[in-house]
Enzyme design. Sequence first.
Site, mmCIF file in Angstrom:
data_model
loop_
_atom_site.group_PDB
_atom_site.id
_atom_site.type_symbol
_atom_site.label_atom_id
_atom_site.label_comp_id
_atom_site.label_asym_id
_atom_site.label_seq_id
_atom_site.Cartn_x
_atom_site.Cartn_y
_atom_site.Cartn_z
ATOM 1 N N HIS A 9 64.360 -15.316 2.986
ATOM 2 C CA HIS A 9 62.960 -15.251 3.436
ATOM 3 C C HIS A 9 63.158 -15.332 4.939
ATOM 4 O O HIS A 9 63.361 -16.272 5.698
ATOM 5 C CB HIS A 9 62.515 -16.921 3.073
ATOM 6 C CG HIS A 9 62.413 -17.207 1.491
ATOM 7 N ND1 HIS A 9 61.446 -16.355 1.032
ATOM 8 C CD2 HIS A 9 62.960 -18.058 0.948
ATOM 9 C CE1 HIS A 9 61.422 -16.857 -0.300
ATOM 10 N NE2 HIS A 9 62.383 -17.825 -0.542
ATOM 11 N N GLU A 28 65.761 -14.114 -2.795
ATOM 12 C CA GLU A 28 64.251 -14.417 -2.485
ATOM 13 C C GLU A 28 63.670 -13.664 -1.212
ATOM 14 O O GLU A 28 63.035 -14.135 -0.597
ATOM 15 C CB GLU A 28 64.020 -15.859 -2.497
ATOM 16 C CG GLU A 28 64.534 -16.825 -3.521
ATOM 17 C CD GLU A 28 64.169 -18.139 -3.384
ATOM 18 O OE1 GLU A 28 63.432 -18.586 -2.603
ATOM 19 O OE2 GLU A 28 64.893 -19.057 -4.322
ATOM 20 N N ASP A 35 61.656 -11.731 1.011
ATOM 21 C CA ASP A 35 60.362 -11.326 1.629
ATOM 22 C C ASP A 35 60.141 -11.448 3.262
ATOM 23 O O ASP A 35 60.899 -12.151 3.901
ATOM 24 C CB ASP A 35 59.269 -12.114 1.091
ATOM 25 C CG ASP A 35 59.409 -13.633 1.379
ATOM 26 O OD1 ASP A 35 60.056 -14.153 2.218
ATOM 27 O OD2 ASP A 35 58.572 -14.347 0.413
HETATM 28 O O1 G3I Z 1 50.007 -24.586 -10.910
HETATM 29 C C1 G3I Z 1 49.540 -25.472 -9.738
HETATM 30 C C2 G3I Z 1 47.850 -25.259 -9.982
HETATM 31 O O2 G3I Z 1 47.734 -25.725 -11.317
HETATM 32 C C3 G3I Z 1 47.220 -26.108 -8.728
HETATM 33 O O3 G3I Z 1 45.981 -25.904 -8.798
HETATM 34 C C4 G3I Z 1 47.845 -25.745 -7.629
HETATM 35 C C5 G3I Z 1 47.305 -26.770 -6.340
HETATM 36 O O4 G3I Z 1 47.977 -26.529 -5.101
HETATM 37 O O5 G3I Z 1 49.203 -25.975 -7.314
HETATM 38 C C6 G3I Z 1 49.853 -25.133 -8.412
HETATM 39 O O6 G3I Z 1 51.388 -25.056 -8.290
HETATM 40 C C7 G3I Z 1 51.942 -24.696 -7.047
HETATM 41 C C8 G3I Z 1 52.866 -23.949 -7.447
HETATM 42 O O7 G3I Z 1 53.463 -22.958 -6.190
HETATM 43 C C9 G3I Z 1 52.203 -22.279 -8.022
HETATM 44 O O8 G3I Z 1 51.222 -21.767 -7.128
HETATM 45 C C10 G3I Z 1 52.515 -25.879 -6.480
HETATM 46 O O9 G3I Z 1 51.667 -26.664 -5.958
HETATM 47 C C11 G3I Z 1 53.652 -25.279 -5.380
HETATM 48 O O10 G3I Z 1 54.254 -26.255 -4.733
HETATM 49 C C12 G3I Z 1 54.221 -24.045 -5.931
HETATM 50 O O11 G3I Z 1 54.912 -23.691 -4.796
HETATM 51 C C13 G3I Z 1 56.239 -22.978 -4.860
HETATM 52 C C14 G3I Z 1 57.254 -23.844 -4.227
HETATM 53 O O12 G3I Z 1 58.604 -22.853 -4.528
HETATM 54 C C15 G3I Z 1 57.840 -24.981 -4.528
HETATM 55 O O13 G3I Z 1 58.146 -25.015 -5.925
HETATM 56 C C16 G3I Z 1 56.001 -21.537 -4.630
HETATM 57 O O14 G3I Z 1 55.037 -20.699 -5.521
HETATM 58 C C17 G3I Z 1 57.223 -20.979 -4.634
HETATM 59 O O15 G3I Z 1 57.215 -19.516 -4.084
HETATM 60 C C18 G3I Z 1 58.354 -21.465 -3.729
HETATM 61 O O16 G3I Z 1 59.671 -20.825 -4.217
HETATM 62 C C19 G3I Z 1 60.646 -21.168 -3.391
HETATM 63 C C20 G3I Z 1 61.853 -21.135 -4.212
HETATM 64 O O17 G3I Z 1 61.605 -21.888 -5.458
HETATM 65 C C21 G3I Z 1 63.208 -21.815 -3.419
HETATM 66 N N1 G3I Z 1 63.277 -21.178 -2.170
HETATM 67 C C22 G3I Z 1 62.105 -21.040 -1.372
HETATM 68 C C23 G3I Z 1 60.954 -20.661 -2.060
HETATM 69 C C24 G3I Z 1 59.819 -20.419 -1.327
HETATM 70 O O18 G3I Z 1 59.054 -21.431 -0.745
#
Ligand code: G3I
Length: 389
Positions: free
Chosen positions: A277, A306, A308
């Site tokens: 990242h 990952e 980007d």
């Molecule tokens: O699915 C729910 C949805 O129902 C709800 O309305 C919404 C409200 O905020 O949240 C949604 O879930 C979110 C999910 O992403 C899908 O968009 C979570 O809150 C949010 O915490 C989650 O964030 C993810 C994050 O990891 C935490 O798990 C990111 O998409 C994802 O790109 C990110 O990926 C991480 C890798 O796993 C580890 N390395 C860093 C990387 C980037 O942050």
Amino acid sequence: MRTAALEAAEAGVRPRRFVAIASALAAVVGLAAASLAACSGAAETGRVAPPASQTTTTRASCTHRPDACTTRQAADAAGVTLGTAVAASHLDQADYRRTLLETFNSITPENELKWSSIHPTPDTWNFGPADQIVDFAQANDLQVKGHNLIWDQKVIGSTPDWVLRIDDPAELRRVIRDHITTVMHRYRGKVDRWDVVNEPLDTVGSGLYDNHFRHVLGDDYVAEMFRIAHEADPEAHLFLNEAAVEYQPAKAGALIALVKRLVDEGTPIDGVGVQGHLISGSVEPGVLRTLFDELRSLGVAVAITELDIPTSSDARPLDAQATVYGQVLAECLDASCREVTTWGFTDRYTWIDDFLGPGRAPLPFDRSYRPKSALNAIRDELLLHQNGN
Ligand code: G3I
């Protein structure tokens, strides 16, 4: 180095903005216009998913007519796993599927396999979205990387609260073994590699991150997770995945030391993923190559997991971004790294919009699935590395 952004992130003020060092770097990166670069990149005609039996044909056509081969074919011809993170909720969109299948030969569920998603309460297993992705991969001859089995970052909610409440080591071990075994058994033979432990090091610094697993089980927890995962699926390739080592030399050193210790102790670890990242939009030339060479010398595989690259305030932001994509690919492939996975592929769907704000356009396709210069840069490096050169 502590900043207001870092403290806010750790305090959960901006709970989704959790790669705290990135917040600090983001402050020095200006917003860039997201204009579209011309690109002769991936052919956009129908699905191309060559089965293994077509490898020879693919290699020949990529060698003699590079313009006629898709990025996926170029990756196949170079013997490179070119992956991307995907979300089950987007798979019903034709443009999303078509672009994905023309470009990549591997996918990683972005969130669907995380403990909080798939096993949110002791008795609830939410396999549906992960099954959907794995079924899609099987139907389209894609590899799948499992992300992830163990990850506890305080402000993220990556581990569900019910697990964080378990303070008894024996009970925590029982629960972890049940979780890892259940998930790995379900996808055995379909998910060929796993991020067993994600981000075990301090976000900023050079020590082990003081997460719940370390707190209850001790420093040896990292090795223990690999042993459990290996017992669950001896065929799977097991990775440790780490963030922000590309621009923190002390953390890179800690990663090397940790991996060396694991290897010396006979831990069943196969590889190390460097996330990539590149929040500041760049990485010092040579840093990745050196890091990968050092990790390879320990006897483990290396991968970018990952990638980007948000656009910066450069006068020609998409060209500058493409240059960095090409640099990362080149340094990775030159160091015998055989996997590069981007964290999503279209600027339409990227966690960077939440983390840094919209408009940073970090991925190889724009919001309308048009290829950007970044995709050309990826293709060029793959074509250069055909036949393992
Ligand atoms: O699915 C729910 C949805 O129902 C709800 O309305 C919404 C409200 O905020 O949240 C949604 O879930 C979110 C999910 O992403 C899908 O968009 C979570 O809150 C949010 O915490 C989650 O964030 C993810 C994050 O990891 C935490 O798990 C990111 O998409 C994802 O790109 C990110 O990926 C991480 C890798 O796993 C580890 N390395 C860093 C990387 C980037 O942050």
